[in-house]
Write an enzyme that holds these catalytic residues in place. Structure first.
Site, PDB file in Angstrom:
ATOM      1  N   THR A 138      18.828  45.768  35.244  1.00 52.91           N
ATOM      2  CA  THR A 138      19.625  45.091  34.228  1.00 52.91           C
ATOM      3  C   THR A 138      20.094  43.739  34.759  1.00 52.91           C
ATOM      4  O   THR A 138      20.286  43.551  35.956  1.00 52.91           O
ATOM      5  CB  THR A 138      20.851  45.927  33.820  1.00 52.91           C
ATOM      6  OG1 THR A 138      21.808  45.951  34.889  1.00 52.91           O
ATOM      7  CG2 THR A 138      20.438  47.359  33.481  1.00 52.91           C
TER       8      THR A 138
ATOM      9  N   SER B 250      29.420  45.354  47.925  1.00 55.61           N
ATOM     10  CA  SER B 250      30.735  44.750  48.048  1.00 55.61           C
ATOM     11  C   SER B 250      30.602  43.478  48.874  1.00 55.61           C
ATOM     12  O   SER B 250      29.776  42.615  48.558  1.00 55.61           O
ATOM     13  CB  SER B 250      31.704  45.753  48.684  1.00 55.61           C
ATOM     14  OG  SER B 250      33.000  45.225  48.779  1.00 55.61           O
TER      15      SER B 250
ATOM     16  N   ASP C 181      25.819  42.440  30.601  1.00 55.44           N
ATOM     17  CA  ASP C 181      26.897  41.662  31.193  1.00 55.44           C
ATOM     18  C   ASP C 181      27.948  42.672  31.627  1.00 55.44           C
ATOM     19  O   ASP C 181      28.553  43.351  30.788  1.00 55.44           O
ATOM     20  CB  ASP C 181      27.473  40.697  30.154  1.00 55.44           C
ATOM     21  CG  ASP C 181      28.593  39.816  30.701  1.00 55.44           C
ATOM     22  OD1 ASP C 181      29.141  40.155  31.772  1.00 55.44           O
ATOM     23  OD2 ASP C 181      28.928  38.804  30.064  1.00 55.44           O
TER      24      ASP C 181
ATOM     25  N   LYS D 221      37.464  42.484  45.296  1.00 51.87           N
ATOM     26  CA  LYS D 221      36.699  43.308  46.235  1.00 51.87           C
ATOM     27  C   LYS D 221      37.573  44.345  46.926  1.00 51.87           C
ATOM     28  O   LYS D 221      37.169  45.507  47.091  1.00 51.87           O
ATOM     29  CB  LYS D 221      36.004  42.422  47.274  1.00 51.87           C
ATOM     30  CG  LYS D 221      34.897  41.547  46.714  1.00 51.87           C
ATOM     31  CD  LYS D 221      33.774  42.384  46.115  1.00 51.87           C
ATOM     32  CE  LYS D 221      32.589  41.511  45.695  1.00 51.87           C
ATOM     33  NZ  LYS D 221      31.489  42.309  45.098  1.00 51.87           N
TER      34      LYS D 221
ATOM     35  N   THR E 262      20.918  33.580  49.908  1.00 48.01           N
ATOM     36  CA  THR E 262      20.575  33.763  48.498  1.00 48.01           C
ATOM     37  C   THR E 262      21.201  32.614  47.715  1.00 48.01           C
ATOM     38  O   THR E 262      21.834  31.732  48.280  1.00 48.01           O
ATOM     39  CB  THR E 262      21.128  35.100  47.965  1.00 48.01           C
ATOM     40  OG1 THR E 262      22.573  35.026  47.954  1.00 48.01           O
ATOM     41  CG2 THR E 262      20.685  36.272  48.822  1.00 48.01           C
TER      42      THR E 262
ATOM     43  N   TYR F 177      38.586  36.464  44.462  1.00 51.38           N
ATOM     44  CA  TYR F 177      37.391  37.186  44.910  1.00 51.38           C
ATOM     45  C   TYR F 177      37.794  38.325  45.841  1.00 51.38           C
ATOM     46  O   TYR F 177      37.351  39.466  45.683  1.00 51.38           O
ATOM     47  CB  TYR F 177      36.441  36.223  45.617  1.00 51.38           C
ATOM     48  CG  TYR F 177      35.166  36.866  46.106  1.00 51.38           C
ATOM     49  CD1 TYR F 177      34.134  37.177  45.224  1.00 51.38           C
ATOM     50  CD2 TYR F 177      34.994  37.168  47.453  1.00 51.38           C
ATOM     51  CE1 TYR F 177      32.954  37.767  45.666  1.00 51.38           C
ATOM     52  CE2 TYR F 177      33.828  37.757  47.910  1.00 51.38           C
ATOM     53  CZ  TYR F 177      32.810  38.063  47.008  1.00 51.38           C
ATOM     54  OH  TYR F 177      31.655  38.649  47.465  1.00 51.38           O
TER      55      TYR F 177
ATOM     56  N   ASN G   6      25.384  45.885  41.746  1.00 50.53           N
ATOM     57  CA  ASN G   6      25.167  44.683  42.545  1.00 50.53           C
ATOM     58  C   ASN G   6      25.690  43.407  41.898  1.00 50.53           C
ATOM     59  O   ASN G   6      25.948  42.428  42.587  1.00 50.53           O
ATOM     60  CB  ASN G   6      23.661  44.555  42.822  1.00 50.53           C
ATOM     61  CG  ASN G   6      23.273  43.217  43.391  1.00 50.53           C
ATOM     62  OD1 ASN G   6      23.547  42.911  44.535  1.00 50.53           O
ATOM     63  ND2 ASN G   6      22.629  42.388  42.559  1.00 50.53           N
TER      64      ASN G   6
END
Length: 281
Positions: A33, A135, A57, A153, A184, A149, A84
């Site tokens: 997805t 995570s 989403d 987490k 990435t 952020y 993810n």
């Protein structure tokens, strides 16, 4: 090798894409997805019959339930859930907009929470499974400018710590993956709040200038190899018992080790004071 079926969010980019590609290459099925699932069309063509896709989403709880229910109905059994999807934002707490605060919590914390809640009835019904949450080392450490952020987490891992004990009797294992910096496009998609002059000479301002000087290439020199990170995540799915945490990257190990050691030292320093607040024996 026995074929397994994975459900993956954020499958079109970064670590999610790497895991998806590796699974398909070895003959596993993947329910992939993403917000833009057309970016997986090349994999659908290369691996006919193995890739199931859907738009998702993760900030939309109703959509999560709908897509999860459809995936289990059409694929019958899903062995591993790899949560993810996520994105980062930078800025001092007072620089962040209300919309950014809401987005960080929705995508990085409540979205994954709703995903776990949606898959649990299915995993219980089939007699078990594995949940892997991507995570971050940012769930154990913190840095100026990353308040929301880190908040998301840390909050998500607190939720999962509790869930681990709840679902173990049903044969469901949970693993939290804490990568360091990985090469990435994650950093390039970061939301950067407009700066306030008051923070220009502070650590937040210094980090902001570093980000701006990178030209968006925040992870170009990162030590983490996304292919090796993906391989470690896939291997963890078959580890018994499920590892509670998977710290990936030498930078992550060092940063987390330092943070935990520092917190333990601070805790020990307060041992006497803690005892003084008990009722007298």
């Amino acid at each position: 090798m026995i074929m397994t079926t994975w459900f993956i969010t954020g499958a079109s980019d970064g670590i999610g894409r790497q895991v998806t590609e590796r699974l398909l290459a070895r003959g596993d099925r993947v329910a992939a997805t993403a917000r833009r699932p057309h970016r997986l069309d090349d994999l659908a063509a290369a691996f006919p019959g193995l890739l199931w896709t859907a738009a998702l989403d993760v900030s939309d709880p109703a959509a999560i339930r709908t897509v999860v229910d459809r995936a289990f109905a059409e694929l019958t059994t899903i062995d591993v859930i790899f949560s993810n999807a996520g994105r980062a934002a930078f800025g001092a707490a007072e620089e962040l907009t209300d919309a950014t605060v809401a987005d960080q919590i929705a995508v990085n914390m409540t979205g994954p929470i709703h995903l776990v809640r949606a898959v649990l009835p299915h995993l219980r019904a089939q007699g078990g499974g594995r949940i892997i949450q991507n995570s971050s080392m940012g769930a154990q450490i913190s840095s100026p400018g990353g308040s929301l952020y880190h908040a998301a987490k840390w909050g998500l891992e607190g939720f999962l710590e509790s869930v681990i004990g709840e679902v173990a009797p049903f044969g469901i294992g949970v693993t939290m993956v804490e990568p360091g910096t990985v090469r990435t496009g994650f950093g390039a998609a970061m939301t950067i709040a407009p700066g306030l002059d008051a923070y220009a000479g502070t650590p937040v301002g210094q980090i902001r200038r570093s980000i701006e000087g990178s030209g968006g290439n925040l992870t170009g020199a990162a030590p983490g190899d996304p292919a090796r990170v993906a391989a470690a995540i896939i291997d963890a799915a078959s580890a018994t018992p499920a590892p509670r945490r998977l710290v990936l990257g030498s930078d992550a190990y060092q940063a987390v080790h330092t943070a935990l050691t520092t917190r333990l030292t601070e805790l020990r320093a307060g041992e006497h004071l803690a005892a003084t607040t008990d009722f007298p024996s």
